[in-house]
Design an enzyme around this catalytic site. Structure first.
Site, PDB file in Angstrom:
ATOM      1  N   PRO A  23      69.016 -49.916 -54.364  1.00 13.14           N
ATOM      2  CA  PRO A  23      70.293 -49.201 -54.547  1.00 13.14           C
ATOM      3  C   PRO A  23      70.471 -48.097 -53.509  1.00 13.14           C
ATOM      4  CG  PRO A  23      68.685 -48.560 -56.225  1.00 13.14           C
ATOM      5  CD  PRO A  23      68.094 -49.709 -55.484  1.00 13.14           C
ATOM      6  N   THR A  25      73.467 -45.139 -52.493  1.00 13.50           N
ATOM      7  CA  THR A  25      74.743 -44.432 -52.526  1.00 13.50           C
ATOM      8  C   THR A  25      75.294 -44.360 -51.108  1.00 13.50           C
ATOM      9  OG1 THR A  25      74.126 -43.144 -54.449  1.00 13.50           O
ATOM     10  CG2 THR A  25      75.735 -42.131 -52.956  1.00 13.50           C
ATOM     11  N   GLN A  98      73.645 -50.639 -60.650  1.00 11.99           N
ATOM     12  CA  GLN A  98      72.797 -49.506 -61.029  1.00 11.99           C
ATOM     13  C   GLN A  98      73.634 -48.450 -61.738  1.00 11.99           C
ATOM     14  OE1 GLN A  98      71.082 -46.367 -58.459  1.00 11.99           O
ATOM     15  NE2 GLN A  98      69.087 -47.024 -59.242  1.00 11.99           N
ATOM     16  N   TYR A 180      67.729 -37.540 -62.164  1.00 12.48           N
ATOM     17  CA  TYR A 180      69.006 -37.655 -62.868  1.00 12.48           C
ATOM     18  C   TYR A 180      68.785 -37.675 -64.383  1.00 12.48           C
ATOM     19  CZ  TYR A 180      70.430 -38.501 -58.106  1.00 12.48           C
ATOM     20  OH  TYR A 180      70.615 -38.366 -56.751  1.00 12.48           O
ATOM     21  N   ARG A 227      64.578 -48.279 -63.322  1.00 10.66           N
ATOM     22  CA  ARG A 227      63.986 -47.744 -62.089  1.00 10.66           C
ATOM     23  C   ARG A 227      63.329 -46.408 -62.370  1.00 10.66           C
ATOM     24  NH1 ARG A 227      65.919 -46.548 -55.871  1.00 10.66           N
ATOM     25  NH2 ARG A 227      64.301 -47.922 -55.076  1.00 10.66           N
TER      26      ARG A 227
HETATM   27  C1  LIG Z   1      71.467 -43.634 -48.023  1.00  7.83           C
HETATM   28  C2  LIG Z   1      70.568 -43.767 -49.232  1.00  7.83           C
HETATM   29  C3  LIG Z   1      71.132 -43.719 -50.491  1.00  7.83           C
HETATM   30  C4  LIG Z   1      70.339 -43.900 -51.638  1.00  7.83           C
HETATM   31  N1  LIG Z   1      70.939 -43.935 -52.868  1.00  7.83           N
HETATM   32  C5  LIG Z   1      70.204 -44.309 -53.959  1.00  7.83           C
HETATM   33  C6  LIG Z   1      70.844 -44.572 -55.209  1.00  7.83           C
HETATM   34  O1  LIG Z   1      72.082 -44.496 -55.372  1.00  7.83           O
HETATM   35  N2  LIG Z   1      70.051 -44.930 -56.259  1.00  7.83           N
HETATM   36  C7  LIG Z   1      68.685 -45.043 -56.128  1.00  7.83           C
HETATM   37  O2  LIG Z   1      68.003 -45.383 -57.102  1.00  7.83           O
HETATM   38  N3  LIG Z   1      68.064 -44.808 -54.953  1.00  7.83           N
HETATM   39  C8  LIG Z   1      68.780 -44.478 -53.860  1.00  7.83           C
HETATM   40  N4  LIG Z   1      68.168 -44.318 -52.653  1.00  7.83           N
HETATM   41  C9  LIG Z   1      66.717 -44.554 -52.535  1.00  7.83           C
HETATM   42  C10 LIG Z   1      66.419 -45.988 -52.056  1.00  7.83           C
HETATM   43  O3  LIG Z   1      66.834 -46.944 -53.028  1.00  7.83           O
HETATM   44  C11 LIG Z   1      64.909 -46.209 -51.771  1.00  7.83           C
HETATM   45  O4  LIG Z   1      64.176 -45.896 -52.935  1.00  7.83           O
HETATM   46  C12 LIG Z   1      64.377 -45.379 -50.610  1.00  7.83           C
HETATM   47  O5  LIG Z   1      65.262 -45.398 -49.504  1.00  7.83           O
HETATM   48  C13 LIG Z   1      63.001 -45.904 -50.151  1.00  7.83           C
HETATM   49  O6  LIG Z   1      63.082 -47.290 -49.810  1.00  7.83           O
HETATM   50  P1  LIG Z   1      63.021 -47.755 -48.264  1.00  7.83           P
HETATM   51  O7  LIG Z   1      61.711 -47.223 -47.707  1.00  7.83           O
HETATM   52  O8  LIG Z   1      63.023 -49.263 -48.283  1.00  7.83           O
HETATM   53  O9  LIG Z   1      64.190 -47.172 -47.557  1.00  7.83           O
HETATM   54  C14 LIG Z   1      68.933 -44.098 -51.507  1.00  7.83           C
HETATM   55  C15 LIG Z   1      68.375 -44.111 -50.218  1.00  7.83           C
HETATM   56  C16 LIG Z   1      69.171 -43.974 -49.092  1.00  7.83           C
HETATM   57  C17 LIG Z   1      68.530 -44.060 -47.724  1.00  7.83           C
END
Ligand SMILES: Cc1cc2nc3c(=O)[nH]c(=O)nc-3n(C[C@H](O)[C@H](O)[C@H](O)COP(=O)(O)O)c2cc1C
Length: 357
Positions: A23, A25, A98, A180, A227
């Site tokens: 997920p 944002t 989500q 949250y 999550r």
């Molecule tokens: C731009 C951005 C927005 C994110 N928004 C959410 C979100 O809305 N909900 C959530 O559970 N995690 C959110 N995350 C966390 C990611 O889902 C993820 O846990 C984190 O980037 C680590 O994974 P990665 O190493 O593959 O990037 C966000 C991460 C990024 C980079």
């Protein structure tokens, strides 16, 4: 032995591969917090993922924290999401919504004038957030929910699950991480209650448990995921004993038989979240944070993970699955356009074999 490209079933969710889009944002919702045409395009482009988990989406107006995040509580929002799920399904993909209730991680400048900022207790988070209306501002001082209001929030999640069903989602994921609302109930630093929803470990677990039961009563538990990121202090979160809290939570959830548990490891947490999840949860696991193709494949091949989720890698690589399969290089993403309105940095990243846009 399975690898990242093998199909898998998580509860009743059918994934054609084990590369999950985590997920994210992206703050592109239109007026009324309705997913825009751009969102349809953005998710359609990424539909080759085994499963897409959408950006955090508020179950009610009160659950909104950030600017331009979508909701799933009005007819217009449901119609907007329907266009997204139709596009993903037409491309053969699977997509879950989500549900993100930000609780105290919110500013009144980001939500409707009559929407409230609520939390288990009236404890303001230290720090600031961005708002379109007033720039960087302190987090709101939240109102502590009464018992009846806590049940009202759980009802909001129930309505959101029905809305998700109407919008055509394959399932929902409860956002229980990142400081949250569900995590605010779980943690001693933010939950100072002394009633059914706080004061003891069992009481602190109740909100998450009842919310998951409520979602399951609408969709079936085999279409509901959770999550978590145990021990992560992000958003000024503090818990006296995360290993104890999360071990108890996962033990308590066993009988629900959720579709999956989505576990984020945090480099700053003083515990091994993956080991804890393996020990205390007996359903399918999606693992996250910092995986590349090789390490994700090892996690699946070794049986540690049923699937691995990737967030940042999907931003500039809509065809991430194909790039992994062919060993093609990954494109870097532009930080400046992560949360800015408009197409730039959202739907402007081409697939590897597509001319640049
Ligand atoms: C731009 C951005 C927005 C994110 N928004 C959410 C979100 O809305 N909900 C959530 O559970 N995690 C959110 N995350 C966390 C990611 O889902 C993820 O846990 C984190 O980037 C680590 O994974 P990665 O190493 O593959 O990037 C966000 C991460 C990024 C980079």
């Amino acid at each position: 032995m399975s690898d990242l490209f093998e199909s898998v079933e998580l509860g009743r969710l059918r994934l054609r591969n084990r590369i999950v889009m985590a997920p994210m944002t992206r703050s592109r919702a239109g007026p009324g917090d309705v997913p825009s045409d751009l969102a349809v395009e953005y998710y359609r482009e990424r539909a080759t993922a085994g499963m897409i988990i959408t950006e955090g989406t508020q179950p009610s107006r009160h659950g909104k924290g950030y600017c331009r995040t979508p909701g799933v509580h009005s007819a217009e929002q449901i119609a907007g999401w329907r266009r997204v799920t139709d596009a993903v399904h037409a491309a053969g993909g699977c997509i879950v919504l989500q549900l993100m209730h930000c609780g105290r991680i919110a500013s009144r400048h980001n939500k409707d004038a009559d929407a409230r900022t609520v939390a288990p207790s009236a404890v303001r988070a230290r720090g600031q957030m961005f708002t379109d209306a007033a720039g960087l501002v302190d987090f709101d001082v939240p109102e502590a929910l009464s018992i009846a209001e806590v049940r009202g929030v759980i009802d909001e999640y129930t309505h959101a699950a029905r809305a998700a069903q109407l919008a055509g989602f394959d399932g929902v994921e409860l956002h229980g991480a990142s400081g949250y609302l569900p995590m605010q109930f779980l943690s001693t630093g933010t939950n100072h209650r002394t009633d059914a929803y706080g004061g003891s470990l069992v009481a602190r677990l109740r909100f998450a448990h009842e919310t998951l039961e409520a979602l399951s009563s609408v969709l079936g538990a085999d279409r509901v995921g959770l999550r978590i990121c145990p021990g992560n202090p992000f958003n000024d979160l503090e818990d006296a004993n995360p290993p104890e809290t999360y071990a108890a939570l996962l033990q308590a959830l066993k009988s629900l038989r959720l579709a999956y548990l989505h576990v984020i490891r945090s480099p700053v947490a003083a515990l091994d979240a993956f080991a804890l999840a393996r020990e205390c949860f007996d359903g399918p696991l999606i693992l996250n944070d910092g995986f590349d193709f090789a390490s994700g494949n090892v996690a699946v091949c070794s049986g540690q993970a049923d699937a691995v989720s990737y967030a940042r890698a999907f931003i500039a690589n809509p065809d991430l699955v194909e790039r992994f399969a062919n060993g093609w290089p990954l494109a870097p993403f532009d930080r400046k356009t992560l949360y800015t309105p408009g197409a730039q940095g959202y739907t402007t990243y081409p697939a590897y074999h597509q001319p640049a846009r």
